[in-house]
Design a protein around this motif. Structure first.
Motif, short mmCIF file in Angstrom:
data_model
loop_
_atom_site.label_atom_id
_atom_site.label_comp_id
_atom_site.label_asym_id
_atom_site.label_seq_id
_atom_site.Cartn_x
_atom_site.Cartn_y
_atom_site.Cartn_z
N GLY A 6 -10.56 -10.72 6.91
CA GLY A 6 -8.88 -11.51 6.84
C GLY A 6 -7.74 -10.84 6.48
N THR A 7 -7.94 -10.82 5.47
CA THR A 7 -7.00 -10.25 4.70
C THR A 7 -6.63 -9.46 4.28
OG1 THR A 7 -8.14 -11.67 2.26
CG2 THR A 7 -6.25 -9.83 1.99
N THR A 8 -4.49 -8.99 4.31
CA THR A 8 -4.34 -7.89 4.67
C THR A 8 -3.25 -7.93 3.37
OG1 THR A 8 -2.11 -9.44 5.63
CG2 THR A 8 -3.88 -8.24 6.90
N GLY A 9 -2.35 -6.51 3.22
CA GLY A 9 -1.97 -6.42 2.29
C GLY A 9 -1.83 -6.19 0.65
N ASP A 10 -3.76 -5.69 1.16
CA ASP A 10 -4.39 -5.47 -0.73
C ASP A 10 -3.99 -3.17 -0.74
OD1 ASP A 10 -5.83 -4.93 1.37
OD2 ASP A 10 -7.70 -5.53 0.46
N GLU A 11 -3.98 -2.74 -0.10
CA GLU A 11 -2.85 -1.44 0.35
C GLU A 11 -2.61 -0.81 -1.57
OE1 GLU A 11 -2.28 -3.41 2.76
OE2 GLU A 11 -2.94 -3.24 4.30
N PRO A 12 -3.61 0.17 -1.79
CA PRO A 12 -2.38 0.83 -2.63
C PRO A 12 -1.42 0.70 -2.52
CG PRO A 12 -5.10 1.84 -2.06
CD PRO A 12 -4.69 1.20 -0.30
N LEU A 13 -0.82 0.83 -3.40
CA LEU A 13 0.76 1.02 -3.54
C LEU A 13 1.71 2.12 -3.72
CD1 LEU A 13 3.50 -0.90 -3.36
CD2 LEU A 13 3.14 -0.98 -6.26
N THR A 14 1.93 2.28 -2.41
CA THR A 14 2.52 4.39 -3.14
C THR A 14 4.39 4.31 -2.76
OG1 THR A 14 2.41 4.39 -0.62
CG2 THR A 14 0.35 4.84 -1.78
N ASP A 15 4.53 5.55 -2.95
CA ASP A 15 6.16 5.85 -2.99
C ASP A 15 6.07 6.41 -1.57
OD1 ASP A 15 6.57 5.76 -5.55
OD2 ASP A 15 6.13 7.57 -6.01
N GLU A 16 7.54 5.27 -1.16
CA GLU A 16 7.86 5.30 0.34
C GLU A 16 6.78 4.52 0.91
OE1 GLU A 16 11.46 6.71 0.95
OE2 GLU A 16 10.38 7.33 -1.85
N MET A 17 6.53 2.96 0.62
CA MET A 17 5.56 2.51 1.84
C MET A 17 6.81 1.11 1.93
SD MET A 17 2.52 -0.24 0.04
CE MET A 17 1.00 0.41 0.93
#
Length: 128
Positions: A6-17
């Motif tokens: 149920g966790t969201t927001g753990d995507e890798p940080l990228t430019d223009e995100m």
């Protein structure tokens, strides 16, 4: 996309995100008269040179009162944008914002944050 837990927001940080934060706070009015008077006083503090008559014209309802209080507390408005713009050198550009007051929410959040996770999508507005 939510993970299996149920966790969201753990995507890798990228430019223009593009990142969006949805923040919900629920309040209970315990004294409407005092709250309205306080919001009008705070409106005058936020807008130097305004008089009591103008504050009474500008702050007339629950939404007006709450928005003024949130702005005075630094949670919305120009002061918040100014503070957040200080992170531009760290790679974070401030975008726009919006807020909505929902009166008489049928399922208000509990003061205990952990109990709210059982409510499902707390950002879904009631269709009543």
């Amino acid at each position: 996309m939510p993970e299996e837990d149920g966790t969201t927001g753990d995507e890798p940080l990228t430019d223009e995100m593009a990142l969006s934060v949805r923040l919900r706070r629920d309040f209970t009015v315990t004294d409407a008269g005092r709250l309205l008077a306080a919001a009008r006083r705070l409106y005058r503090e936020l807008n130097p040179g305004t008089g009591a008559a103008e504050a009474s014209e500008m702050v007339t309802c629950a939404a007006d009162a709450l928005f003024v209080i949130l702005e005075h507390a630094g949670l919305l408005g120009d002061a918040t944008d100014s503070r957040l713009s200080g992170y531009a050198a760290d790679g974070l550009a401030v975008g726009g914002w919006c807020a909505q007051i929902v009166p008489n929410e049928p399922a208000p959040l509990s003061p205990e944050p952990r109990s709210n996770c059982l409510l499902g999508d707390v950002f879904t507005l009631s269709q009543d």
